[in-house]
Design a protein around this motif. Sequence first.
Motif, short mmCIF file in Angstrom:
data_model
loop_
_atom_site.label_atom_id
_atom_site.label_comp_id
_atom_site.label_asym_id
_atom_site.label_seq_id
_atom_site.Cartn_x
_atom_site.Cartn_y
_atom_site.Cartn_z
N HIS A 262 0.83 -1.20 0.00
CA HIS A 262 0.00 0.00 0.00
C HIS A 262 0.86 1.26 0.00
O HIS A 262 0.67 2.18 -0.81
CB HIS A 262 -0.91 0.00 1.23
CG HIS A 262 -1.90 1.13 1.26
ND1 HIS A 262 -1.55 2.42 1.59
CD2 HIS A 262 -3.24 1.16 1.00
CE1 HIS A 262 -2.61 3.19 1.53
NE2 HIS A 262 -3.65 2.46 1.17
N LEU B 29 -8.15 5.27 10.83
CA LEU B 29 -8.97 4.31 10.08
C LEU B 29 -10.23 3.93 10.84
O LEU B 29 -11.24 3.59 10.22
CB LEU B 29 -8.14 3.06 9.77
CG LEU B 29 -7.03 3.23 8.73
CD1 LEU B 29 -6.20 1.96 8.63
CD2 LEU B 29 -7.62 3.59 7.36
N ARG C 267 -13.72 5.13 10.05
CA ARG C 267 -14.44 4.58 8.90
C ARG C 267 -14.81 3.13 9.24
O ARG C 267 -13.97 2.23 9.18
CB ARG C 267 -13.56 4.63 7.66
CG ARG C 267 -13.11 6.04 7.30
CD ARG C 267 -11.92 6.04 6.35
NE ARG C 267 -12.16 5.24 5.16
CZ ARG C 267 -11.20 4.90 4.30
NH1 ARG C 267 -9.95 5.25 4.52
NH2 ARG C 267 -11.49 4.17 3.25
N GLU D 80 -16.14 0.72 7.80
CA GLU D 80 -15.92 -0.33 6.80
C GLU D 80 -14.51 -0.90 6.84
O GLU D 80 -14.25 -1.98 6.30
CB GLU D 80 -16.23 0.19 5.40
CG GLU D 80 -15.22 1.16 4.80
CD GLU D 80 -15.43 2.61 5.22
OE1 GLU D 80 -14.79 3.51 4.62
OE2 GLU D 80 -16.25 2.86 6.14
N THR D 81 -13.56 -0.19 7.49
CA THR D 81 -12.20 -0.70 7.57
C THR D 81 -12.08 -1.87 8.54
O THR D 81 -11.09 -2.62 8.49
CB THR D 81 -11.22 0.39 8.02
OG1 THR D 81 -11.52 0.78 9.37
CG2 THR D 81 -11.28 1.60 7.10
N GLY D 82 -13.04 -2.02 9.44
CA GLY D 82 -12.95 -3.08 10.44
C GLY D 82 -12.13 -2.71 11.66
O GLY D 82 -11.94 -3.54 12.56
N ALA E 133 -12.72 -8.37 8.25
CA ALA E 133 -13.12 -7.11 7.62
C ALA E 133 -11.91 -6.25 7.29
O ALA E 133 -11.83 -5.65 6.21
CB ALA E 133 -14.07 -6.35 8.54
N TYR E 134 -10.95 -6.18 8.22
CA TYR E 134 -9.78 -5.33 7.99
C TYR E 134 -8.93 -5.83 6.84
O TYR E 134 -8.51 -5.04 5.97
CB TYR E 134 -8.94 -5.25 9.26
CG TYR E 134 -7.72 -4.36 9.11
CD1 TYR E 134 -7.86 -2.98 9.00
CD2 TYR E 134 -6.44 -4.91 9.07
CE1 TYR E 134 -6.74 -2.15 8.85
CE2 TYR E 134 -5.32 -4.09 8.93
CZ TYR E 134 -5.47 -2.71 8.82
OH TYR E 134 -4.37 -1.91 8.66
N ARG F 232 -9.85 -7.68 4.34
CA ARG F 232 -10.58 -7.47 3.07
C ARG F 232 -10.47 -6.01 2.64
O ARG F 232 -10.24 -5.72 1.46
CB ARG F 232 -12.05 -7.87 3.22
CG ARG F 232 -12.30 -9.36 3.20
CD ARG F 232 -13.78 -9.67 3.04
NE ARG F 232 -14.58 -9.13 4.13
CZ ARG F 232 -14.82 -9.77 5.28
NH1 ARG F 232 -14.30 -10.96 5.49
NH2 ARG F 232 -15.58 -9.22 6.21
N TRP F 233 -10.65 -5.10 3.60
CA TRP F 233 -10.54 -3.68 3.27
C TRP F 233 -9.14 -3.34 2.77
O TRP F 233 -8.97 -2.65 1.76
CB TRP F 233 -10.88 -2.82 4.49
CG TRP F 233 -10.54 -1.38 4.24
CD1 TRP F 233 -11.31 -0.46 3.58
CD2 TRP F 233 -9.30 -0.73 4.55
NE1 TRP F 233 -10.62 0.74 3.47
CE2 TRP F 233 -9.40 0.60 4.06
CE3 TRP F 233 -8.14 -1.12 5.20
CZ2 TRP F 233 -8.37 1.52 4.20
CZ3 TRP F 233 -7.10 -0.21 5.34
CH2 TRP F 233 -7.21 1.10 4.85
N ALA G 239 -8.49 -4.65 -0.69
CA ALA G 239 -9.19 -3.85 -1.70
C ALA G 239 -8.51 -2.50 -1.90
O ALA G 239 -8.40 -2.00 -3.03
CB ALA G 239 -10.65 -3.64 -1.27
N ALA G 240 -8.01 -1.90 -0.80
CA ALA G 240 -7.32 -0.61 -0.91
C ALA G 240 -6.03 -0.75 -1.71
O ALA G 240 -5.68 0.13 -2.51
CB ALA G 240 -7.02 -0.07 0.49
#
Length: 322
Positions: free
Chosen positions: A18, A72, A75, A77-79, A137-138, A140-141, A144-145
Motif C-alpha cells: 500500500h 482508520l 471509517r 468499513e475498515t474493520g 473485515a480489515y 478485506r478492506w 481492496a485498498a
Amino acid sequence: MGEITVIGAGVIGLSIAHELAAAGHRVRILAAQDAAGSVSAVAAAIWFPHDVDPSAQVLDSAQVTYHRLERLARRPETGVRMRAGTVLVRRADTDTSWTRAVPGCEVLGYAQLPGGIAAAEGTSGLRCTMPLAVTGAYLRWLRAAVLALGVRMHVTEVRSVQQVLEQGEPDAVVVACGIRSAALLGDDDQTFPIRGQVVRLLNPGLTEWVIDDDNPEGLTYVVPRDRDVVCGGTDEPGSWDERVNPETEQAILRRVRALVPALAAQPIVSRAVGLRPARSTVRLGAVAGYDRPVFACYGHGGAGFTLSWGDAARIAALIGPA
C-alpha cells in the motif's frame, strides 16, 4: 525504481505494498496464500507489542501504527475499532515501556479494576484505549485498498528470492512473508515460530478487552470484536504444529472464563492456530548479496498489526519515491 515485488500478503506485506504504491511505485504481490489464509487472519489483532523486543525503533513504529489505525477507525468499513480495556500487571518488573506510544494510559490499583474482571488481590492494571481490527473485515478492506492503488496480486509458491529476481525481473524485492521469510533469504538462523492457539466465543455484549500476560495458569487474553470474542492463548516457542489441540483449548476456556465470568455460558464460534514469526529483533532493512535491491521486513512476533504501518513507512523511506 520501476516495479517492486513484495513477497507476502499478510498484514505486513499488504501494508508495505500500500505505502509503496501510494508513493508512485508499480507493485506486485507474490504470496503462497491470500491474506485470509495467513497468520494475520488468526490474530486477535489488538494493538499491543507482544512477543517482540520493545526497542526504540519498535515503539516508534508502534506509535505510527497506533495513530494510523486510530484514523482508520473513523471509517467503520475498515474493520478497525477503538476499544477501552485493561492490561493486568501482576509483577513489579513488568515491562510497561509500550505505554509511551499510547495516549491517556491510566494506572489502576486493585480496587479500581473494572467489575467484569475477576483477578487475584494485589493485581493492578493499566487502562487505555487501543485500536483493534476485526481481522476478516480489515484484511478485506486493506486488500481492496491495495488493489485500488493498482497493485497486482498473484497467489503462487515462491521458493527463493533468487527465483523471483530471475523470473520476474523486478527492480527491487521486499521479503515480508512472516515465518517463511528466513527460508526464502537463506541467511537467517534467528527466526523461529511461536505457536499461538485461540478459541472464539459468541460475544455476549462485551466491548472491553483484557490482556493478562502473567496469568499464573498461562497467557490469557479476551478481545471482544463485533460478533465474537477472541480468547487466548498460548506462547509455544519452536512449535510448528498448526493443529488445534483440544486440551489446550479447554485450558484456555478455563482461564478466560475465570478471568471474565460473563463468558461462562458462551458457545464456541470458531478456533484457530497460527505461527507467530519471532526473532530476537525485527529484521527490517537491506539484504546484501543480490544484483538488485532486496529488503527484509519480518520477525514481528505477535505484533504484526501493531507495527504494520510504521514498518511499512520505514520500508517505503528506504526505497524512496518512484
